[in-house]
Write an enzyme that holds these catalytic residues in place. Structure first.
Site, short mmCIF file in Angstrom:
data_model
loop_
_atom_site.label_atom_id
_atom_site.label_comp_id
_atom_site.label_asym_id
_atom_site.label_seq_id
_atom_site.Cartn_x
_atom_site.Cartn_y
_atom_site.Cartn_z
N ASP A 1 -4.61 -8.70 -4.54
CA ASP A 1 -4.96 -9.84 -3.74
C ASP A 1 -4.77 -11.26 -4.47
O ASP A 1 -4.53 -12.37 -4.21
CB ASP A 1 -5.92 -9.64 -2.94
CG ASP A 1 -5.58 -8.76 -1.63
OD1 ASP A 1 -4.35 -8.74 -1.12
OD2 ASP A 1 -6.19 -7.72 -1.19
N CYS B 1 -9.60 -3.55 -10.82
CA CYS B 1 -9.19 -2.53 -9.85
C CYS B 1 -7.82 -2.76 -9.29
O CYS B 1 -7.14 -1.72 -8.39
CB CYS B 1 -10.08 -1.94 -8.80
SG CYS B 1 -10.33 -3.27 -7.71
N HIS C 1 0.83 -1.16 -0.14
CA HIS C 1 -0.12 0.02 -0.07
C HIS C 1 1.00 1.34 -0.05
O HIS C 1 0.44 2.26 -0.63
CB HIS C 1 -1.10 -0.02 1.11
CG HIS C 1 -2.21 -1.01 0.70
ND1 HIS C 1 -2.08 -2.26 1.13
CD2 HIS C 1 -3.29 -0.85 -0.10
CE1 HIS C 1 -3.15 -2.82 0.69
NE2 HIS C 1 -3.56 -2.02 -0.01
N GLU D 1 -11.02 -11.15 -5.49
CA GLU D 1 -9.93 -11.25 -5.25
C GLU D 1 -9.14 -12.25 -4.49
O GLU D 1 -8.18 -12.49 -3.99
CB GLU D 1 -9.27 -9.95 -4.23
CG GLU D 1 -10.29 -9.74 -3.13
CD GLU D 1 -10.10 -8.16 -2.69
OE1 GLU D 1 -8.93 -7.92 -2.85
OE2 GLU D 1 -10.83 -7.64 -1.87
C1 PEP Z 1 -6.79 -5.71 -4.94
O1 PEP Z 1 -6.57 -6.78 -3.84
O2 PEP Z 1 -6.33 -5.97 -6.11
C2 PEP Z 1 -7.24 -4.46 -4.62
C3 PEP Z 1 -7.38 -3.44 -5.57
O3 PEP Z 1 -7.25 -4.00 -3.25
P1 PEP Z 1 -6.25 -3.61 -2.29
O4 PEP Z 1 -4.95 -3.31 -3.10
O5 PEP Z 1 -6.62 -2.44 -1.57
O6 PEP Z 1 -6.00 -4.92 -1.33
MG MG Z 2 -7.38 -6.31 -2.16
#
Ligand code: PEP
Ligand code: MG
Length: 570
Positions: free
Chosen positions: A455, A502, A189, A431
């Site tokens: 994920d 996403c 993140h 995911e």
């Molecule tokens: C993902 O897991 O692809 C996602 C977009 O969520 P995050 O990166 O916040 O886990």
């Molecule tokens: Mg995720």
């Protein structure tokens, strides 16, 4: 000159002096002291120095981060002046003839243990304050400089073992030109935050903290994933040129800001942005986002001391919906856990936080938190084009429970006379592999899918997204991942639903041609990747990419896929 290889986490070039954000060594020996009055005076001087340092930090934080973030330093100042802490320390020096460092540490540890055992949140927080303050006073006793990121007042490159999302959120964009860390991957993140802040970053260098000293000149090459320490003047010159070329390239892409994303043979796809706060909307607009494909609401809950209220959340959601002027906004409900912690929830430590009690699992159990968020979202729904999605859905039962709670809150609001939009599309993040495999069944009940590859890849390959040692496994172009993606898109289309993505894969140059060929409807990515992706798609024929997709799905290895894509888009 030294050179480090890492993972290119956020594009761009940064050249500046290093600022190490690392825990300093505050170890000391317990000593017997003869002149105890002089030792007490040394202790009092350290307290005075810590006070003026804290006052300066607090004043700076008030200006840069706002009064609520600065309040924590007021609490620390109170602890510093508290006779209930200082008197026993001074007594200990005098009666036990020990040095100030050990008198301070032993007394503070006793208070910390006492407060931590109390069944009261407020007291537990005091324990954290005492721990922080002790560190600061110790640093003055030992003449060791503590890092104070909020006091940075010149252009720097942050060097750290790792940066938490809240560390990253507090970086001052004006002075922090780039960062590099020992650990982390492209989808950790901190890397995602760096992209949304447009700060060049290289993560997973393994040894940046050991190799770089405070004040070293550093080049962060976020395009190639390289870090140069104390480069030659010639290399600095070369990099100034690369930086300029990159800026020129961005200026070219910027011409596409108001254009739709249409392939050469006329197929339209939607390029949306991933955001973390309403402030990110400026970046979405500047980069021509056609919507928000993922609003990570957990940032609303982080970097604070208690849960955000329904009204605070309502204001944030309304701001985003209004800001997007009727364009689609997909808001993801709270996805806490994994590398995103909320200390104030006081959840027990888990062996495997990425596989644990997180996201929808937590929301379905701690329903008060979930219901507050859903009410805020429902109330905001009349201010734009809201879509809601649930994270980490693993079973249909979870989706049905979450949907039922949403429906209950909607009915409550309506009966209270509040307005709620008639139709709010309801989707899920795909995911978790089980959900991808069962996508045909989910597609009957959801309005859309958004594939969360960050994920999905780590769970499919059993390779931690934060761990650079297994990053060779963490590959979006693996035929196994592509097959799962295809299953999800096909399942959505079979039920007349749409499928988006996403995860960071949606903005990846090598993945985009294949995703276009697989029929993905919406690509949601860091805003800064949108224009580059648009320029790429405009040069591709969807029909050619369909052939490419059909070919790569049957390949054996990741490298075969990469070669085939490179050949196809030459
Ligand atoms: C993902 O897991 O692809 C996602 C977009 O969520 P995050 O990166 O916040 O886990
Ligand atoms: Mg995720």
């Amino acid at each position: 000159m030294t050179f480090l290889n890492g993972i290119a986490a956020s594009n761009g070039i940064a050249i500046a002096k290093a600022y190490l954000l690392v825990e300093p060594d505050l170890s000391f020996d317990k000593k017997t002291i003869e002149d105890t009055s002089a030792e007490v005076e040394r202790y009092q001087q350290a307290i005075e120095k810590a006070k003026s340092e804290l006052e300066a930090i607090r004043d700076r934080a008030k200006v840069d981060l706002g009064p609520d973030k600065a309040a924590i330093f007021d609490a620390h100042l109170l602890v510093l002046s508290d006779p209930e802490l200082n008197n026993p320390i001074e007594d200990k020096i005098k009666t036990e003839n020990v040095n100030a460092e050990s008198a301070l540490k032993e007394t503070a540890d006793m208070f910390v243990t006492m407060f931590e055992q109390m069944d009261n949140e407020y007291m537990k927080e005091r324990a954290a304050d005492i721990r922080d303050v002790t560190k600061r006073v110790l640093s003055h006793l030992l003449n060791v400089q503590l890092p104070n990121p909020s006091m940075i007042a010149e252009e720097v490159i942050i060097v750290a073992e790792d940066l938490t999302p809240s560390d990253t959120a507090q970086l001052n964009r004006k002075f922090v030109k780039g960062f590099t860390t020992n650990i982390g991957g492209r989808t950790s993140h901190s890397a995602i935050m760096a992209r949304s802040l447009e700060i060049p970053a290289v993560v997973g260098t393994k040894t940046a903290v050991e190799e770089i000293n405070n004040g070293d000149l550093v080049i962060v090459d976020g395009l190639k994933g390289e870090v140069h320490i104390n480069p030659t003047p010639e290399l600095v010159e070369q990099y100034r040129k690369i930086h300029q070329d990159y800026e020129n390239q961005k200026a070219e892409w910027a011409k596409l800001v108001n254009e739709a994303t249409v392939s050469k043979d006329g197929h339209h796809v939607e390029l949306a942005a991933n955001i973390g706060t309403p402030n990110d909307l400026n970046g979405v607009k500047a980069n021509g986002g056609e919507g928000v494909g993922l609003y990570r609401t957990e940032f609303l809950y982080m970097g604070r001391e208690q849960l955000p209220t329904e009204d605070e959340q309502f204001d944030a959601y309304k701001a985003v919906l209004e800001g997007m002027d009727g364009k689609s906004v997909v808001v993801r409900t709270l996805d806490i856990g994994g590398d995103k912690e909320l200390p104030y929830l006081d959840l027990p430590k888990e062996m495997n936080p990425f596989l644990g009690f997180r996201a929808i699992r937590l929301c379905l159990e701690q329903q008060d938190i979930f219901r507050t968020q859903l009410r805020a979202l429902l109330r905001a729904s009349t201010f734009g084009n809201l879509k809601i999605m649930f994270p980490m859905i693993a079973t249909l039962d979870e989706f049905r429970s979450a949907k039922a709670i949403l429906e209950e809150e909607k009915q409550k609001l309506l009966s209270e006379g509040q307005k709620v939009a008639d139709k709010i599309e309801l989707g899920i993040m795909v995911e978790i592999p089980s959900t991808a495999v069962l996508a045909d069944q989910f597609a009957k009940e959801v309005d859309f899918f958004s594939i969360g590859t960050n994920d999905l890849i780590q769970y499919t390959m059993a390779a931690d997204r934060m761990n650079q040692r297994v990053s060779y496994l963490y590959q979006p172009y693996s035929p196994s991942i592509l097959r799962l993606v295809k299953m999800v898109i096909d399942a959505a289309h079979a039920e007349g639903k749409w499928a988006g993505m996403c995860g960071e894969m949606a903005g990846d140059e090598t993945a985009v041609p294949v995703l276009l060929g697989l029929g993905l409807d919406e690509f949601s990515m860091s805003a800064t990747s949108i224009l580059k992706a648009r320029s790429l798609i405009k040069n591709l024929n969807k029909s050619d990419m369909e052939n490419l997709a059909a070919e790569v799905i049957n390949m054996q290895t990741t490298s075969q896929v990469v070669d085939a894509v490179n050949k196809a888009i030459q």
